[in-house]
Motif scaffolding. Structure first.
Motif, PDB file in Angstrom:
ATOM      1  N   GLY A   5       0.815  -1.218   0.000  1.00  0.00           N
ATOM      2  CA  GLY A   5       0.000   0.000   0.000  1.00  0.00           C
ATOM      3  C   GLY A   5       0.847   1.266   0.000  1.00  0.00           C
ATOM      4  N   SER A   6       2.159   1.136   0.218  1.00  0.00           N
ATOM      5  CA  SER A   6       3.085   2.276   0.121  1.00  0.00           C
ATOM      6  C   SER A   6       3.176   2.782  -1.313  1.00  0.00           C
ATOM      7  N   ASP A   7       2.948   1.879  -2.243  1.00  0.00           N
ATOM      8  CA  ASP A   7       3.233   2.151  -3.652  1.00  0.00           C
ATOM      9  C   ASP A   7       1.972   2.111  -4.504  1.00  0.00           C
ATOM     10  N   ARG A   8       0.987   1.325  -4.064  1.00  0.00           N
ATOM     11  CA  ARG A   8      -0.245   1.153  -4.833  1.00  0.00           C
ATOM     12  C   ARG A   8      -1.437   1.405  -3.924  1.00  0.00           C
ATOM     13  N   VAL A   9      -2.560   1.715  -4.540  1.00  0.00           N
ATOM     14  CA  VAL A   9      -3.757   2.055  -3.764  1.00  0.00           C
ATOM     15  C   VAL A   9      -4.563   0.799  -3.435  1.00  0.00           C
ATOM     16  N   PHE A  10      -4.806   0.583  -2.164  1.00  0.00           N
ATOM     17  CA  PHE A  10      -5.694  -0.488  -1.709  1.00  0.00           C
ATOM     18  C   PHE A  10      -6.852   0.146  -0.952  1.00  0.00           C
ATOM     19  N   PRO A  11      -8.070  -0.388  -1.119  1.00  0.00           N
ATOM     20  CA  PRO A  11      -9.232   0.234  -0.496  1.00  0.00           C
ATOM     21  C   PRO A  11      -9.049   0.371   1.016  1.00  0.00           C
ATOM     22  N   ASN A  12      -9.256   1.550   1.524  1.00  0.00           N
ATOM     23  CA  ASN A  12      -9.233   1.871   2.955  1.00  0.00           C
ATOM     24  C   ASN A  12      -7.850   1.840   3.614  1.00  0.00           C
ATOM     25  N   TYR A  13      -6.804   1.504   2.868  1.00  0.00           N
ATOM     26  CA  TYR A  13      -5.465   1.514   3.491  1.00  0.00           C
ATOM     27  C   TYR A  13      -5.019   2.965   3.727  1.00  0.00           C
ATOM     28  N   ASN A  14      -5.420   3.829   2.804  1.00  0.00           N
ATOM     29  CA  ASN A  14      -5.376   5.288   3.009  1.00  0.00           C
ATOM     30  C   ASN A  14      -4.080   5.823   3.603  1.00  0.00           C
ATOM     31  N   VAL A  15      -4.196   6.506   4.749  1.00  0.00           N
ATOM     32  CA  VAL A  15      -3.018   7.200   5.298  1.00  0.00           C
ATOM     33  C   VAL A  15      -1.928   6.209   5.721  1.00  0.00           C
ATOM     34  N   MET A  16      -2.321   4.955   5.948  1.00  0.00           N
ATOM     35  CA  MET A  16      -1.300   3.970   6.298  1.00  0.00           C
ATOM     36  C   MET A  16      -0.384   3.712   5.095  1.00  0.00           C
ATOM     37  N   GLY A  17      -0.936   3.837   3.884  1.00  0.00           N
ATOM     38  CA  GLY A  17      -0.096   3.715   2.687  1.00  0.00           C
ATOM     39  C   GLY A  17       0.933   4.838   2.629  1.00  0.00           C
ATOM     40  N   VAL A  18       0.501   6.036   2.997  1.00  0.00           N
ATOM     41  CA  VAL A  18       1.418   7.181   3.011  1.00  0.00           C
ATOM     42  C   VAL A  18       2.497   6.954   4.070  1.00  0.00           C
ATOM     43  N   ALA A  19       2.082   6.423   5.221  1.00  0.00           N
ATOM     44  CA  ALA A  19       3.044   6.145   6.296  1.00  0.00           C
ATOM     45  C   ALA A  19       4.047   5.078   5.859  1.00  0.00           C
ATOM     46  N   LYS A  20       3.578   4.073   5.127  1.00  0.00           N
ATOM     47  CA  LYS A  20       4.494   3.012   4.683  1.00  0.00           C
ATOM     48  C   LYS A  20       5.468   3.534   3.626  1.00  0.00           C
ATOM     49  N   ALA A  21       5.001   4.492   2.796  1.00  0.00           N
ATOM     50  CA  ALA A  21       5.923   5.107   1.829  1.00  0.00           C
ATOM     51  C   ALA A  21       7.028   5.840   2.585  1.00  0.00           C
ATOM     52  N   ALA A  22       6.646   6.556   3.651  1.00  0.00           N
ATOM     53  CA  ALA A  22       7.638   7.263   4.472  1.00  0.00           C
ATOM     54  C   ALA A  22       8.564   6.267   5.168  1.00  0.00           C
ATOM     55  N   LEU A  23       7.995   5.160   5.604  1.00  0.00           N
ATOM     56  CA  LEU A  23       8.798   4.137   6.286  1.00  0.00           C
ATOM     57  C   LEU A  23       9.847   3.560   5.330  1.00  0.00           C
ATOM     58  N   GLU A  24       9.421   3.215   4.113  1.00  0.00           N
ATOM     59  CA  GLU A  24      10.355   2.599   3.155  1.00  0.00           C
ATOM     60  C   GLU A  24      11.444   3.591   2.739  1.00  0.00           C
ATOM     61  N   SER A  25      11.077   4.853   2.615  1.00  0.00           N
ATOM     62  CA  SER A  25      12.078   5.865   2.289  1.00  0.00           C
ATOM     63  C   SER A  25      13.048   6.028   3.459  1.00  0.00           C
ATOM     64  N   SER A  26      12.499   5.999   4.679  1.00  0.00           N
ATOM     65  CA  SER A  26      13.353   6.109   5.873  1.00  0.00           C
ATOM     66  C   SER A  26      14.361   4.968   5.928  1.00  0.00           C
ATOM     67  N   VAL A  27      13.929   3.782   5.493  1.00  0.00           N
ATOM     68  CA  VAL A  27      14.834   2.626   5.479  1.00  0.00           C
ATOM     69  C   VAL A  27      16.053   2.924   4.593  1.00  0.00           C
ATOM     70  N   ARG A  28      15.803   3.544   3.448  1.00  0.00           N
ATOM     71  CA  ARG A  28      16.923   3.832   2.539  1.00  0.00           C
ATOM     72  C   ARG A  28      17.869   4.886   3.153  1.00  0.00           C
ATOM     73  N   TYR A  29      17.289   5.922   3.738  1.00  0.00           N
ATOM     74  CA  TYR A  29      18.146   6.953   4.343  1.00  0.00           C
ATOM     75  C   TYR A  29      18.895   6.406   5.560  1.00  0.00           C
ATOM     76  N   LEU A  30      18.221   5.584   6.349  1.00  0.00           N
ATOM     77  CA  LEU A  30      18.904   4.987   7.510  1.00  0.00           C
ATOM     78  C   LEU A  30      20.024   4.055   7.051  1.00  0.00           C
ATOM     79  N   ALA A  31      19.749   3.302   5.995  1.00  0.00           N
ATOM     80  CA  ALA A  31      20.766   2.367   5.486  1.00  0.00           C
ATOM     81  C   ALA A  31      22.026   3.134   5.088  1.00  0.00           C
ATOM     82  N   ALA A  32      21.829   4.285   4.432  1.00  0.00           N
ATOM     83  CA  ALA A  32      22.979   5.089   4.003  1.00  0.00           C
ATOM     84  C   ALA A  32      23.706   5.670   5.213  1.00  0.00           C
ATOM     85  N   ASP A  33      22.917   6.134   6.191  1.00  0.00           N
ATOM     86  CA  ASP A  33      23.475   6.787   7.365  1.00  0.00           C
ATOM     87  C   ASP A  33      24.248   5.802   8.254  1.00  0.00           C
TER      88      ASP A  33
END
Ligand code: NAD
Length: 258
Positions: free
Chosen positions: A150-178
């Motif tokens: 749901g971070s990348d694709r729209v699922f019914p009612n996943y809504n803001v949790m999809g946005v949170a998962k997109a932020a989470l996955e991006s955070s993983v990349r920045y943390l990995a670099a850091d």
């Protein structure tokens, strides 16, 4: 000898026996890891006491509401006082207010957005910051969090949790670099849908389960054991060359065109 044998791990996100974090905890315990488990509040501690008693090595149980800086500070103060250090961290905490998971996405309130992103994404950054010095004393470590497509694709009612998962996955990349310079790896398991407490907050969740069963390459749903086995791989030395990645444990749902 198993990959996490003799290692010490912190696991955040066990609410009950259905929790994905519990499946990982059981597998890590069976593989010979010494665990620290956290609970969100006193109500959930009762569950955790019962579950913890079933593990082969008694885990340390500590409180941590990840939306509270003081809880996170107290957790790592406690862990710093021990000699073990930390080899791995599993982050399995997520939350969005219920109304945000049923109303149209356009109705997402500022407060629901803040809470979802805070608990489900920022918490990984805060926990990684606390865990890093303890991992450095062990010569490095591995951090694994749990996400959803749901971070990348729209699922019914996943809504803001999809946005949170997109932020989470991006955070993983920045943390990995850091944290890479300190020998700390950070990865995400993107799991297919599994009936858990968190999942029960998403309206129409059983419909999502059915669609996965019908369309996934393996024509089945996944369960906690699928996630736990992949977690063992990512937490252990076999994945030493992998960081900043999203690994899909979804029975091959994502690769299908239709
Ligand atoms: P769960 O309800 O068992 O686990 C969610 C955990 O988050 C609970 O232990 C809860 O106590 C914790 N939590 C919520 N707010 C917290 C706070 N303020 N402080 C500390 N802990 C807090 O459900 P789950 O499905 O096992 O979820 C674990 C992770 O897996 C979540 O990140 C979820 O988004 C993710 N995930 C779940 C599925 C699924 O279908 N179940 C699929 C993909 C990813």
């Amino acid at each position: 000898m198993s990959d996490v044998q003799g290692r010490t791990g912190l696991i955040v996100g066990v609410a009950n026996k259905r929790s994905l974090a519990w499946a990982i905890a059981q597998r890590a315990d069976a593989a010979g890891a010494q665990l620290v488990l956290t609970y969100q509040n006193e109500r959930l501690k009762e569950n955790l006491d019962e579950l913890a008693a079933t593990l082969s090595r008694p885990p340390l149980l500590l409180p941590c509401d990840v939306s509270r800086d003081e809880d996170i500070a107290a957790l790592f103060d406690h862990l710093s006082g021990r000699s073990e250090g930390l080899d791995f961290l599993v982050h399995g905490a997520a939350f969005a207010p219920r109304e945000a998971l049923s109303a149209p996405f356009t109705q997402t309130s500022r407060e629901a957005f803040r809470i979802a992103l805070d608990v489900s994404a920022y918490s990984l950054i805060a926990l990684a910051r606390g865990a890093a010095p303890l991992m450095v004393t062990r010569g490095g470590g591995s951090i694994v969090t749990l996400s959803y497509l749901g971070s990348d694709r729209v699922f019914p009612n996943y809504n803001v949790m999809g946005v949170a998962k997109a932020a989470l996955e991006s955070s993983v990349r920045y943390l990995a670099a850091d944290l890479g310079t300190q020998g700390i790896r950070v990865n995400t398991i993107s799991a297919g849908p599994v009936k858990t407490l968190a999942a029960s907050g998403i309206s129409g969740f059983s419909g999502i389960l059915q669609v996965y069963r019908d369309r996934a390459a393996l024509k089945r749903n996944i369960d906690g054991s699928d996630v736990a086995d992949t977690a063992m791989f990512l937490l252990g030395p076999a994945s030493r060359g992998i960081t900043g990645e999203v690994l899909y444990v979804d029975a091959g749902y994502r690769v299908m065109g239709m």
